[in-house]
Motif scaffolding. Sequence first.
Motif, mmCIF file in Angstrom:
data_model
loop_
_atom_site.group_PDB
_atom_site.id
_atom_site.type_symbol
_atom_site.label_atom_id
_atom_site.label_comp_id
_atom_site.label_asym_id
_atom_site.label_seq_id
_atom_site.Cartn_x
_atom_site.Cartn_y
_atom_site.Cartn_z
ATOM 1 N N LYS A 277 0.751 -1.223 0.126
ATOM 2 C CA LYS A 277 -0.093 0.050 0.164
ATOM 3 C C LYS A 277 0.742 1.108 0.114
ATOM 4 O O LYS A 277 1.184 1.673 0.808
ATOM 5 C CB LYS A 277 -0.753 -0.032 1.271
ATOM 6 N N VAL A 278 1.065 1.675 -1.399
ATOM 7 C CA VAL A 278 1.856 2.961 -1.436
ATOM 8 C C VAL A 278 1.107 3.876 -2.360
ATOM 9 O O VAL A 278 0.475 3.363 -3.285
ATOM 10 C CB VAL A 278 3.426 2.855 -1.805
ATOM 11 N N ILE A 279 1.139 5.016 -2.249
ATOM 12 C CA ILE A 279 0.389 6.089 -3.014
ATOM 13 C C ILE A 279 0.929 7.190 -2.982
ATOM 14 O O ILE A 279 1.901 7.745 -2.089
ATOM 15 C CB ILE A 279 -0.954 6.335 -2.065
ATOM 16 N N ALA A 280 0.991 7.959 -4.266
ATOM 17 C CA ALA A 280 1.692 9.052 -4.467
ATOM 18 C C ALA A 280 0.726 10.538 -4.792
ATOM 19 O O ALA A 280 0.045 10.372 -5.476
ATOM 20 C CB ALA A 280 2.565 8.903 -5.866
ATOM 21 N N LEU A 281 0.812 11.402 -3.790
ATOM 22 C CA LEU A 281 0.266 12.600 -4.156
ATOM 23 C C LEU A 281 0.793 13.412 -5.052
ATOM 24 O O LEU A 281 2.072 13.920 -4.914
ATOM 25 C CB LEU A 281 0.073 13.333 -2.858
ATOM 26 N N THR A 282 0.162 13.980 -6.113
ATOM 27 C CA THR A 282 0.894 14.818 -7.170
ATOM 28 C C THR A 282 -0.200 16.195 -7.219
ATOM 29 O O THR A 282 -1.220 15.975 -7.257
ATOM 30 C CB THR A 282 1.056 14.146 -8.381
ATOM 31 N N PHE A 283 0.607 17.279 -7.479
ATOM 32 C CA PHE A 283 -0.167 18.338 -7.652
ATOM 33 C C PHE A 283 0.346 19.072 -8.986
ATOM 34 O O PHE A 283 1.461 19.535 -9.180
ATOM 35 C CB PHE A 283 0.242 19.308 -6.246
ATOM 36 N N ASP A 284 -0.515 19.513 -9.578
ATOM 37 C CA ASP A 284 -0.218 20.189 -10.938
ATOM 38 C C ASP A 284 -0.268 21.605 -11.039
ATOM 39 O O ASP A 284 -1.084 22.259 -10.159
ATOM 40 C CB ASP A 284 -1.124 19.911 -12.140
ATOM 41 N N ASP A 285 0.121 22.389 -12.070
ATOM 42 C CA ASP A 285 -0.088 23.566 -12.393
ATOM 43 C C ASP A 285 0.443 24.955 -11.556
ATOM 44 O O ASP A 285 0.183 25.929 -11.789
ATOM 45 C CB ASP A 285 -1.722 24.077 -12.288
ATOM 46 N N GLY A 286 1.146 24.474 -10.378
ATOM 47 C CA GLY A 286 1.995 25.498 -9.638
ATOM 48 C C GLY A 286 3.171 25.688 -10.273
ATOM 49 O O GLY A 286 3.551 25.452 -11.355
ATOM 50 N N PRO A 287 3.967 26.762 -9.438
ATOM 51 C CA PRO A 287 3.618 27.203 -8.243
ATOM 52 C C PRO A 287 2.795 28.521 -8.451
ATOM 53 O O PRO A 287 2.783 29.244 -9.548
ATOM 54 C CB PRO A 287 5.128 27.616 -7.790
ATOM 55 N N ASP A 288 2.179 29.014 -7.195
ATOM 56 C CA ASP A 288 1.509 30.281 -7.087
ATOM 57 C C ASP A 288 1.796 30.718 -5.930
ATOM 58 O O ASP A 288 2.439 30.300 -4.928
ATOM 59 C CB ASP A 288 0.090 30.139 -7.562
ATOM 60 N N ALA A 289 1.329 32.003 -5.274
ATOM 61 C CA ALA A 289 1.558 32.489 -4.065
ATOM 62 C C ALA A 289 0.251 32.281 -3.118
ATOM 63 O O ALA A 289 0.467 32.869 -2.110
ATOM 64 C CB ALA A 289 1.806 33.876 -4.198
ATOM 65 N N ARG A 290 -0.787 31.571 -3.798
ATOM 66 C CA ARG A 290 -2.110 31.624 -3.036
ATOM 67 C C ARG A 290 -2.223 30.086 -2.439
ATOM 68 O O ARG A 290 -2.222 30.055 -1.261
ATOM 69 C CB ARG A 290 -3.351 31.713 -3.975
ATOM 70 N N TYR A 291 -2.116 29.229 -3.272
ATOM 71 C CA TYR A 291 -2.498 27.727 -2.739
ATOM 72 C C TYR A 291 -1.393 26.813 -2.785
ATOM 73 O O TYR A 291 -1.412 25.963 -1.772
ATOM 74 C CB TYR A 291 -3.532 27.094 -3.721
ATOM 75 N N THR A 292 -0.232 27.004 -3.621
ATOM 76 C CA THR A 292 1.024 26.108 -3.336
ATOM 77 C C THR A 292 1.524 26.098 -1.758
ATOM 78 O O THR A 292 1.842 25.268 -1.342
ATOM 79 C CB THR A 292 1.951 26.467 -4.371
ATOM 80 N N PRO A 293 1.627 27.360 -1.446
ATOM 81 C CA PRO A 293 2.312 27.567 0.078
ATOM 82 C C PRO A 293 1.222 26.824 1.002
ATOM 83 O O PRO A 293 1.657 26.205 1.806
ATOM 84 C CB PRO A 293 2.315 29.136 0.274
#
Length: 242
Positions: free
Chosen positions: A48-64
Amino acid sequence: MKRYASFFAALILIQFALPGVIEAKVADYPLQTKYPNIMLYQGEVPKKVIALTFDDGPDARYTPKVLDVLKKYHVKATFFLLGSRVKKYPDVAKRIVEEGHAIGNHTYWHPQLTKTGIDNMKWEIKRTTKEIERATGHHTSLFRAPYGALNDKLVKKIGDMGYKGIGWSIDTNDWKELPTKKIINNVMNYAHPGAITLMHSAGNWTLDLSGTVQALEKIIPRLRKEGYEFVTIPEMWKISHP
């Protein structure tokens, strides 16, 4: 940026339909089956391994804010960055790397590559690579196509350029500004060993991703309670390619 037209939504559903919780298998992803040394949509793993990935950054609002939650729970994730935004927010891109997260190339302007072609893809990748290296001092060999839109010719060129193409097996659809509970359910209902989840750490300036941040606060402890270990995409790749 992520307010996709219905055409793109249909494309995602056709090419990357969500697998069943138990029946999830690599055969559901033809490009990974055909090009196992280039493409990865889900890991071939016995645990049971899982990878969280995040697209379209960076920005100053939500990435931080996303980074704050990951730091709180001591989770390392993978961020696929747009070159145009790395240029605008180099300090945030640098923070991602400094806090131990993996990074990937997500093109410079976010085009649909199956329409713009190979030459445009090469330019998008190379330009973004320069911005990432300038901001972070790091090179990445990971690449995710906007909208997940790829074909055989593009995949072969990705491999020729020395990159690994990364897709996903769980789409949270958070770009639709879904309620927090819905985003949580989109992960928990489809979680499976080797899963790669698609979320976003930035978007169009009008896009509200507060639901993503709030959902992440719940998703991490729930997945851990179910016995999942969080890994980055480079780690998932190594587990899948021993």
